[in-house]
Motif scaffolding. Structure first.
Motif, mmCIF file in Angstrom:
data_model
loop_
_atom_site.group_PDB
_atom_site.id
_atom_site.type_symbol
_atom_site.label_atom_id
_atom_site.label_comp_id
_atom_site.label_asym_id
_atom_site.label_seq_id
_atom_site.Cartn_x
_atom_site.Cartn_y
_atom_site.Cartn_z
ATOM 1 N N ASP A 162 -1.266 6.588 -9.446
ATOM 2 C CA ASP A 162 -2.049 7.595 -10.162
ATOM 3 C C ASP A 162 -2.368 8.817 -9.303
ATOM 4 O O ASP A 162 -3.009 9.748 -9.790
ATOM 5 N N ALA A 163 -1.935 8.810 -8.035
ATOM 6 C CA ALA A 163 -2.293 9.902 -7.130
ATOM 7 C C ALA A 163 -1.753 11.260 -7.583
ATOM 8 O O ALA A 163 -2.489 12.256 -7.563
ATOM 9 N N PRO A 164 -0.486 11.406 -8.004
ATOM 10 C CA PRO A 164 -0.018 12.737 -8.435
ATOM 11 C C PRO A 164 -0.828 13.321 -9.585
ATOM 12 O O PRO A 164 -1.165 14.514 -9.566
ATOM 13 N N ALA A 165 -1.166 12.501 -10.559
ATOM 14 C CA ALA A 165 -1.942 13.005 -11.693
ATOM 15 C C ALA A 165 -3.358 13.380 -11.267
ATOM 16 O O ALA A 165 -3.902 14.407 -11.716
ATOM 17 N N CYS A 166 -3.970 12.584 -10.396
ATOM 18 C CA CYS A 166 -5.337 12.892 -9.946
ATOM 19 C C CYS A 166 -5.376 14.193 -9.148
ATOM 20 O O CYS A 166 -6.268 15.031 -9.347
ATOM 21 N N PHE A 167 -4.434 14.387 -8.251
ATOM 22 C CA PHE A 167 -4.413 15.622 -7.468
ATOM 23 C C PHE A 167 -4.096 16.825 -8.341
ATOM 24 O O PHE A 167 -4.641 17.917 -8.126
ATOM 25 N N ARG A 168 -3.231 16.659 -9.312
ATOM 26 C CA ARG A 168 -2.904 17.777 -10.191
ATOM 27 C C ARG A 168 -4.124 18.231 -10.977
ATOM 28 O O ARG A 168 -4.413 19.437 -11.082
ATOM 29 N N GLU A 169 -4.856 17.292 -11.535
ATOM 30 C CA GLU A 169 -6.055 17.635 -12.299
ATOM 31 C C GLU A 169 -7.141 18.226 -11.400
ATOM 32 O O GLU A 169 -7.829 19.170 -11.790
ATOM 33 N N PHE A 215 -11.397 19.091 0.565
ATOM 34 C CA PHE A 215 -10.949 18.907 -0.819
ATOM 35 C C PHE A 215 -10.041 17.679 -0.958
ATOM 36 O O PHE A 215 -10.237 16.841 -1.840
ATOM 37 N N GLY A 216 -9.033 17.552 -0.098
ATOM 38 C CA GLY A 216 -8.108 16.424 -0.206
ATOM 39 C C GLY A 216 -8.795 15.092 0.005
ATOM 40 O O GLY A 216 -8.527 14.118 -0.725
ATOM 41 N N ARG A 217 -9.674 15.023 1.000
ATOM 42 C CA ARG A 217 -10.401 13.766 1.237
ATOM 43 C C ARG A 217 -11.338 13.443 0.069
ATOM 44 O O ARG A 217 -11.572 12.270 -0.241
ATOM 45 N N GLU A 218 -11.884 14.478 -0.573
ATOM 46 C CA GLU A 218 -12.764 14.235 -1.710
ATOM 47 C C GLU A 218 -12.008 13.612 -2.879
ATOM 48 O O GLU A 218 -12.525 12.701 -3.559
ATOM 49 N N VAL A 219 -10.787 14.084 -3.121
ATOM 50 C CA VAL A 219 -9.979 13.501 -4.197
ATOM 51 C C VAL A 219 -9.649 12.042 -3.885
ATOM 52 O O VAL A 219 -9.747 11.162 -4.747
ATOM 53 N N VAL A 220 -9.284 11.766 -2.631
ATOM 54 C CA VAL A 220 -8.979 10.384 -2.244
ATOM 55 C C VAL A 220 -10.222 9.510 -2.352
ATOM 56 O O VAL A 220 -10.146 8.353 -2.798
ATOM 57 N N ALA A 221 -11.375 10.053 -1.937
ATOM 58 C CA ALA A 221 -12.616 9.275 -2.036
ATOM 59 C C ALA A 221 -12.957 8.946 -3.480
ATOM 60 O O ALA A 221 -13.469 7.854 -3.784
ATOM 61 N N GLY A 222 -12.673 9.883 -4.394
ATOM 62 C CA GLY A 222 -12.910 9.596 -5.810
ATOM 63 C C GLY A 222 -11.992 8.510 -6.335
ATOM 64 O O GLY A 222 -12.392 7.693 -7.174
ATOM 65 N N MET A 223 -10.767 8.462 -5.843
ATOM 66 C CA MET A 223 -9.839 7.428 -6.275
ATOM 67 C C MET A 223 -10.213 6.066 -5.713
ATOM 68 O O MET A 223 -9.961 5.029 -6.355
ATOM 69 N N LEU A 224 -10.831 6.038 -4.513
ATOM 70 C CA LEU A 224 -11.174 4.771 -3.867
ATOM 71 C C LEU A 224 -12.645 4.409 -4.029
ATOM 72 O O LEU A 224 -13.097 3.409 -3.443
ATOM 73 N N GLN A 251 0.846 -1.192 0.000
ATOM 74 C CA GLN A 251 0.000 0.000 0.000
ATOM 75 C C GLN A 251 0.883 1.245 0.000
ATOM 76 O O GLN A 251 2.028 1.232 0.456
ATOM 77 N N GLY A 252 0.321 2.318 -0.530
ATOM 78 C CA GLY A 252 0.934 3.631 -0.444
ATOM 79 C C GLY A 252 0.129 4.505 0.500
ATOM 80 O O GLY A 252 -0.942 4.122 0.986
ATOM 81 N N VAL A 253 0.613 5.708 0.786
ATOM 82 C CA VAL A 253 -0.068 6.605 1.710
ATOM 83 C C VAL A 253 0.168 8.037 1.261
ATOM 84 O O VAL A 253 1.263 8.393 0.793
ATOM 85 N N VAL A 254 -0.868 8.859 1.358
ATOM 86 C CA VAL A 254 -0.768 10.291 1.078
ATOM 87 C C VAL A 254 -0.990 11.045 2.389
ATOM 88 O O VAL A 254 -1.750 10.603 3.262
ATOM 89 N N PHE A 255 -0.321 12.184 2.511
ATOM 90 C CA PHE A 255 -0.435 13.027 3.701
ATOM 91 C C PHE A 255 -1.052 14.356 3.285
ATOM 92 O O PHE A 255 -0.505 15.050 2.421
#
Length: 466
Positions: free
Chosen positions: A320-327, A413-422, A287-291
């Motif tokens: 794919d996390a860097p690209a998702c957060f950038r967009e 905002f950050g949790r929303e991006v993570v929720a979209g990825m998961l 697993q990976g982790v974002v802060f």
């Protein structure tokens, strides 16, 4: 030394010829010695209060760590703490409170008129760049000179931005506002201290000192289950429903409102240690982790206790996390923004690290400062004076975004991006349900989390006990 002056008669003691004048002159000549003795007595009393406060704080911290770890030494530490409290005889005396060295904004509290640097020594008339940089951090860049100049320019209806006009009116434009007296500064410090105490009393992330029925004080842990406790930073679990299995938070022990950039170097060392430990722990589970850190307001009265949300995700999704957060950041940014929409805070490995620490070498200090900026990194790129959002993909940095309109930018905002990825529902990141737990239930949840992820293997705080 000048002669004493009688304001009623307008004559000196020699002119009056009386013995009383000579006695008054002798008394006045001894007055500096009396002031020095009174100041020494006051400093000695203050040092005793500070040493006693430091002893109680250390014992309270040891008792708190023993309770969290359920150590067999808890009874002995509680006995030592009770004896230390009994040694203080507070009957018929006022409560003495030692004001902190900095205020709620992280600025140094300067009650006296001396400009002091680290260690209490006065700054030199020609300070070096490192000394000025240290003063900039201590005072948070709050220079009264710029404010005074702006106020004088606003009052001048005929002001023109011309060098000749400024040279002709330099004495009027540089007129400064009268400084506050020591008593006014002391009252401001007391008022700020009371505001911080009231804020800490309602903060869920703070360790609080509560008064028991017998009149003694007890250190109460935060509402977040504490997993590991360092000297300045701790690792805990969220007090609401977690977004994913393994969701945790990193927060400083001291109440620091707003940005984590207000933390000192020791705190950032512990933050980086927790990040590295979590990355290794989740990597062992593929697993990976974002802060995530979101600072919506920089005002001390509105800013929350700074913290990092640590959300794990599968390794293939993490790629794919860097690209998702950038967009997502580009989509949430205004079309006409004053700041860069995306700020890359990753450390540049090809840039050299600053090597010069000689405070007397001004030119090389400039070169090292430019080298530090080229290296990148979160602390060299972002600022604590504006609201921002930042995501770390590892301990070396990630992506940042300056929040120009806090009323539009969502705090989740950050949790929303993570929720979209998961592929998680909106209820998980918008308004998660708060968990109502007792102290024993929080301790049990922290122990279960440690066992589930094998935290004991990656816990760097265990070295602090050796």
């Amino acid at each position: 030394m000048g002669e004493a002056y009688n304001h009623r008669s307008g004559r000196t003691p020699q002119q009056t010829g009386g013995k009383g004048g000579r006695k008054r002159e002798q008394t006045r000549s001894r007055s500096p010695d009396h002031r020095n003795r009174n100041r020494a007595t006051k400093d000695e009393r203050s040092s005793k209060v500070q040493s006693y406060s430091t002893e109680l704080n250390k014992l309270n911290a040891q008792v708190m760590k023993a309770r969290l770890k359920r150590s067999p030494e808890l009874a002995e530490l509680e006995r030592q703490l009770a004896e230390a409290k009994d040694r203080q005889d507070t009957k018929g005396q006022d409560t003495v409170v030692v004001l902190p060295a900095v205020d709620s904004r992280g600025r140094r509290v300067a009650i006296d008129d001396q400009l002091k640097g680290r260690g209490g020594a006065e700054l030199e008339r020609d300070p070096s760049i490192l000394q000025m940089a240290r003063l900039e951090r201590e005072t948070a860049g709050d220079d009264q000179t710029d404010r005074d100049l702006a106020r004088q320019i606003a009052r001048d209806t005929g002001f023109t931005n011309d060098l000749d006009y400024i040279d002709d009116n330099v004495s009027r434009l540089t007129q400064r506002r009268r400084e506050k007296s020591s008593e006014q500064k002391r009252q401001d410090a007391i008022r700020d201290y009371k505001d911080v105490e009231s804020t800490v009393s309602i903060c869920d992330l703070c360790f609080k000192q509560t008064e028991t029925r017998d009149g003694s004080t007890e250190l109460k842990p935060p509402d977040y289950p504490v997993v590991a406790l360092g000297n300045r930073v701790y690792l805990g679990l969220p007090n609401r429903e977690p977004m994913s299995d393994g969701h945790c938070v990193i927060a400083p022990v001291e109440h620091i409102p707003g940005s984590s950039l207000k933390c000192d170097d020791d705190s950032w060392t512990e933050i980086a240690n927790f990040m590295k430990s979590l990355m290794q722990m989740f990597a062992a589970r593929n697993q990976g982790v974002v802060f995530l850190e979101t600072v919506v307001s920089t005002a001390p009265s509105k800013a929350h206790h700074c913290m990092f949300e640590c959300i794990p995700m599968p390794m293939d999704t993490m790629q794919d996390a860097p690209a998702c957060f950038r967009e997502s950041i580009l989509a949430a940014s205004d079309e006409w923004s004053q700041n860069r929409k995306i700020i890359d805070t990753a450390m540049k490995t090809h840039a050299r690290a600053p090597e010069n620490d000689d405070v007397r070498d001004q030119d090389n200090n400039h070169a090292d400062a430019r080298a530090a900026i080229r290296r990148g990194g979160f602390r060299n790129t972002m600022t604590a004076r504006v609201p921002y959002f930042h995501v770390w993909f590892d301990h070396r940095g990630g992506l940042g975004h300056v929040i120009e309109n806090a009323d539009v930018f969502p705090p989740w905002f950050g949790r929303e991006v993570v929720a979209g990825m998961l592929d998680l529902p909106p209820a998980v990141y918008r308004r998660p349900r708060k968990l109502k737990e007792s102290r024993d239930q929080r301790l049990h949840r922290a122990d279960e989390w440690k066992k589930q992820f094998g935290w004991a293997k990656y816990d760097w705080t265990a070295m602090l006990e050796q």
